[in-house]
Design a protein around this motif. Structure first.
Motif, short mmCIF file in Angstrom:
data_model
loop_
_atom_site.label_atom_id
_atom_site.label_comp_id
_atom_site.label_asym_id
_atom_site.label_seq_id
_atom_site.Cartn_x
_atom_site.Cartn_y
_atom_site.Cartn_z
N SER A 78 0.83 -1.21 0.00
CA SER A 78 0.00 0.00 0.00
C SER A 78 0.87 1.26 0.00
O SER A 78 0.52 2.26 -0.62
N GLU A 79 2.04 1.21 0.66
CA GLU A 79 2.95 2.36 0.66
C GLU A 79 3.52 2.58 -0.74
O GLU A 79 3.62 3.72 -1.21
N ILE A 80 3.86 1.53 -1.42
CA ILE A 80 4.39 1.67 -2.79
C ILE A 80 3.31 2.19 -3.73
O ILE A 80 3.57 3.02 -4.60
N ASP A 81 2.08 1.71 -3.56
CA ASP A 81 0.98 2.18 -4.40
C ASP A 81 0.64 3.64 -4.14
O ASP A 81 0.14 4.34 -5.04
N ALA A 82 0.90 4.12 -2.91
CA ALA A 82 0.56 5.50 -2.56
C ALA A 82 1.58 6.51 -3.07
O ALA A 82 1.32 7.71 -3.07
N ARG A 83 2.73 6.08 -3.52
CA ARG A 83 3.75 7.01 -4.03
C ARG A 83 3.24 7.69 -5.29
O ARG A 83 2.55 7.09 -6.12
N PRO A 84 3.63 8.95 -5.45
CA PRO A 84 3.19 9.65 -6.68
C PRO A 84 3.89 9.07 -7.90
O PRO A 84 5.07 8.74 -7.86
N LYS A 85 3.13 8.95 -8.96
CA LYS A 85 3.66 8.39 -10.19
C LYS A 85 3.59 9.43 -11.29
O LYS A 85 2.58 10.09 -11.48
N SER A 86 4.68 9.57 -12.00
CA SER A 86 4.68 10.48 -13.14
C SER A 86 4.33 9.68 -14.39
O SER A 86 4.60 8.49 -14.48
N GLU A 87 3.74 10.35 -15.33
CA GLU A 87 3.34 9.69 -16.58
C GLU A 87 4.59 9.36 -17.38
O GLU A 87 5.46 10.20 -17.59
N TRP A 88 4.68 8.14 -17.85
CA TRP A 88 5.84 7.73 -18.62
C TRP A 88 5.72 8.25 -20.04
O TRP A 88 4.68 8.13 -20.69
N LYS A 89 6.82 8.84 -20.51
CA LYS A 89 6.85 9.35 -21.87
C LYS A 89 8.05 8.74 -22.58
O LYS A 89 9.17 8.79 -22.08
N PRO A 90 7.85 8.18 -23.76
CA PRO A 90 8.98 7.59 -24.47
C PRO A 90 9.88 8.67 -25.05
O PRO A 90 9.45 9.78 -25.36
N LYS A 91 11.15 8.35 -25.18
CA LYS A 91 12.10 9.28 -25.79
C LYS A 91 11.85 9.30 -27.29
O LYS A 91 11.46 8.30 -27.89
N PRO A 92 12.09 10.45 -27.91
CA PRO A 92 11.88 10.52 -29.36
C PRO A 92 12.89 9.66 -30.11
O PRO A 92 14.02 9.52 -29.70
N TRP A 93 12.40 9.11 -31.21
CA TRP A 93 13.29 8.26 -32.02
C TRP A 93 13.35 8.79 -33.42
O TRP A 93 12.31 9.16 -33.95
N PRO A 94 14.42 8.92 -34.03
CA PRO A 94 15.79 8.65 -33.63
C PRO A 94 16.30 9.74 -32.70
O PRO A 94 15.87 10.89 -32.78
N PRO A 95 17.20 9.39 -31.80
CA PRO A 95 17.71 10.39 -30.85
C PRO A 95 18.53 11.44 -31.58
O PRO A 95 19.18 11.17 -32.57
N LYS A 96 18.48 12.64 -31.02
CA LYS A 96 19.26 13.74 -31.60
C LYS A 96 20.73 13.49 -31.26
O LYS A 96 21.07 12.96 -30.22
N SER A 97 21.62 13.92 -32.16
CA SER A 97 23.04 13.63 -31.96
C SER A 97 23.64 14.43 -30.79
O SER A 97 24.58 13.98 -30.18
N GLY A 98 23.10 15.57 -30.45
CA GLY A 98 23.63 16.38 -29.35
C GLY A 98 23.04 16.03 -28.00
O GLY A 98 23.47 16.54 -26.98
#
Length: 103
Positions: A78-98
């Protein structure tokens, strides 16, 4: 092929001779009878009692551990479930070279 044939010609008679001797000695030597049936005289009773006791102890320990840790496990979940969760966002593909990649 030649090595195999040479080995057979050299070791074959010796192997046949030792097998014939083993056959002769097998018939001459009297067979010994067992004095008792294994475990019949109670020699394995001690092992059975020790193994049975260890098994019963292991079962009792496992049951006690599972039964007493149930509340603690529920609290942790229940403690783990109560932690705030941020929305997962995938990294853009293809990654930028910099881009570093450490975000």
């Amino acid at each position: 092929m030649f090595a195999c044939r040479a080995a057979w010609q050299r070791c074959g008679p010796l192997a046949r001779q030792s097998l014939n001797r083993a056959h002769l000695y097998r018939d001459v030597v009297p067979r010994r009878l067992m004095s008792s049936v294994p475990g019949g005289s109670g020699e394995n009773l001690l092992y059975a009692v020790l193994c049975g006791g260890a098994f019963a102890g292991a079962l009792a320990y496992a049951y006690r551990t599972v039964a007493t840790d149930k509340a603690r496990f529920a609290d942790r979940v229940s403690e783990i479930d109560a932690r705030p969760k941020s929305e997962w966002k995938p990294k853009p593909w293809p990654p930028k070279s910099g881009e570093n990649g450490d975000e």
